[in-house]
Design a protein around this motif. Structure first.
Motif, mmCIF file in Angstrom:
data_model
loop_
_atom_site.group_PDB
_atom_site.id
_atom_site.type_symbol
_atom_site.label_atom_id
_atom_site.label_comp_id
_atom_site.label_asym_id
_atom_site.label_seq_id
_atom_site.Cartn_x
_atom_site.Cartn_y
_atom_site.Cartn_z
ATOM 1 N N ASP A 173 0.834 -1.204 0.000
ATOM 2 C CA ASP A 173 0.000 0.000 0.000
ATOM 3 C C ASP A 173 0.864 1.247 0.000
ATOM 4 N N PHE A 174 0.325 2.297 -0.607
ATOM 5 C CA PHE A 174 0.985 3.594 -0.491
ATOM 6 C C PHE A 174 0.821 4.100 0.938
ATOM 7 N N SER A 175 -0.414 4.294 1.387
ATOM 8 C CA SER A 175 -0.679 4.667 2.778
ATOM 9 C C SER A 175 -2.170 4.591 3.043
ATOM 10 N N VAL A 176 -2.516 3.970 4.167
ATOM 11 C CA VAL A 176 -3.927 3.874 4.554
ATOM 12 C C VAL A 176 -4.383 5.094 5.348
ATOM 13 N N GLY A 177 -3.544 6.112 5.441
ATOM 14 C CA GLY A 177 -3.925 7.328 6.141
ATOM 15 C C GLY A 177 -3.418 7.344 7.570
ATOM 16 N N ALA A 178 -3.967 8.251 8.358
ATOM 17 C CA ALA A 178 -3.472 8.480 9.714
ATOM 18 C C ALA A 178 -3.514 7.204 10.544
ATOM 19 N N ASP A 179 -2.406 6.951 11.219
ATOM 20 C CA ASP A 179 -2.334 5.815 12.135
ATOM 21 C C ASP A 179 -2.884 6.275 13.485
ATOM 22 N N LEU A 180 -4.141 5.961 13.747
ATOM 23 C CA LEU A 180 -4.813 6.454 14.941
ATOM 24 C C LEU A 180 -4.338 5.750 16.203
ATOM 25 N N SER A 181 -3.510 4.716 16.045
ATOM 26 C CA SER A 181 -2.995 4.005 17.211
ATOM 27 C C SER A 181 -1.750 4.653 17.793
ATOM 28 N N GLN A 182 -1.257 5.715 17.151
ATOM 29 C CA GLN A 182 0.029 6.282 17.551
ATOM 30 C C GLN A 182 -0.071 7.414 18.570
ATOM 31 N N GLY A 183 -1.246 7.615 19.124
ATOM 32 C CA GLY A 183 -1.331 8.523 20.261
ATOM 33 C C GLY A 183 -1.639 9.970 19.953
ATOM 34 N N GLY A 184 -2.154 10.272 18.792
ATOM 35 C CA GLY A 184 -2.617 11.622 18.525
ATOM 36 C C GLY A 184 -1.544 12.543 17.985
ATOM 37 N N PHE A 185 -1.626 13.821 18.383
ATOM 38 C CA PHE A 185 -0.807 14.868 17.786
ATOM 39 C C PHE A 185 0.358 15.240 18.690
ATOM 40 N N ASP A 186 1.202 16.123 18.192
ATOM 41 C CA ASP A 186 2.380 16.545 18.936
ATOM 42 C C ASP A 186 2.109 17.835 19.713
ATOM 43 N N PHE A 187 1.035 17.824 20.498
ATOM 44 C CA PHE A 187 0.761 18.912 21.439
ATOM 45 C C PHE A 187 -0.054 18.334 22.583
ATOM 46 N N ASP A 188 -0.055 19.032 23.694
ATOM 47 C CA ASP A 188 -0.778 18.579 24.867
ATOM 48 C C ASP A 188 -2.281 18.716 24.642
ATOM 49 N N ALA A 189 -3.009 17.621 24.847
ATOM 50 C CA ALA A 189 -4.441 17.625 24.559
ATOM 51 C C ALA A 189 -5.199 18.602 25.438
#
Length: 279
Positions: free
Chosen positions: A61-77
């Motif tokens: 695959d090229f990419s299935v999109g965002a890997d939602l298992s990786q813990g979100g974004f690089d900022f404090d929620a």
């Protein structure tokens, strides 16, 4: 030499290959991958030995999109992002938009969500006949990213972009090609060979400064309200070709029936009056 964890980078024959490299996760897109891609495109753009970039993915695959298992974004929620924060897909698509070198995306298997939006600013999208595409954001209760609401209508028209984005449905390579999202289709086993053939032709037969200017002319000027500011800039560019060694070489190589040897460098020889250089 930069070390990457989620992509690979290699240069051969004036072609840089940037490959998403999480095949065990079907190249699920992460913040780290986004930043590594942006750095790799910086690297290719600043290397005068690189003339073309091929963007592809390891595995099926090229990419299935965002890997939602990786813990979100690089900022404090709890605190939220600072005002300068940029979502991950746009970090790649905007960097490709700014490239002075042509970019060829070679897509097989799934290209879903961020896995397709990061390719929209590439100059070419070649796809395998087994490719599947989807702007599936509304089916996950989220929103289009990667500046795709700007790029996609310019590629396929507003009506088709509305269909794909409002429905969030997955569609096949034939529909993508018919709409203009994909330039050409190839059997999966031939896809990379065809991408490198195209890249080799561009590297051998085009002038790097001319390509850089032309690429940005199309992106920056095609949406102007009238042709007049475009022609004003055209006129400056054309007036300068009398003193442009690449223009002389282009004509001589044609008359002498030989391969051109263009000498101008993108990092040193772009016309200083180009309006987008202020960015």
């Amino acid at each position: 030499m930069t070390e990457y964890a989620e992509i690979t980078y290699a240069v051969a024959d004036r072609i840089a290959t940037v490959a998403l490299n999480r095949p065990e996760a079907r190249n699920g897109y992460t913040v780290r991958m986004a930043d590594e891609l942006a750095e790799a495109f910086d690297r290719a753009d600043n290397d005068e030995e690189v003339r073309v970039v091929v963007l592809t993915g390891e595995g099926r695959d090229f990419s299935v999109g965002a890997d939602l298992s990786q813990g979100g974004f690089d900022f404090d929620a709890e605190q939220g992002p600072d005002p300068q924060w940029q979502e991950p897909a746009g970090r790649c698509s905007k960097r490709i938009f700014l490239m002075n070198k042509p970019v060829i995306a070679a897509i097989r298997g799934a290209a879903i969500g961020g896995g397709v939006t990061i390719t929209l600013s590439a100059d070419y999208r070649l796809a395998a006949t087994d490719a599947k595409f989807g702007f599936v954001f509304v089916r996950r209760g989220i929103y289009p990213e990667g500046a795709s609401a700007w790029f996609l209508p310019r590629l396929v028209g507003l009506g088709r972009a509305m269909d794909w984005m409002i429905s969030g449905r997955v569609f096949d390579a034939e529909e993508a090609e018919a709409a203009g999202l994909v330039h050409r289709l190839h059997p999966p086993e031939e896809l990379l060979d065809r991408a490198y053939e195209l890249a080799a032709d561009l590297a051998a037969n085009t002038a790097p400064v001319s390509v850089a200017v032309t690429r940005q002319l199309l992106y920056r000027m095609s949406s102007m309200d009238s042709p007049f500011p475009v022609h004003e800039l055209d006129s400056k560019l054309i007036a300068g070709i009398m003193h442009n060694p690449d223009s002389v070489e282009g004509v001589l190589s044609f008359l002498q029936k030989r391969q051109p040897e263009f000498g101008l460098k993108v990092n040193a020889d772009l016309p200083g009056y180009l309006p987008w250089l202020r960015e």
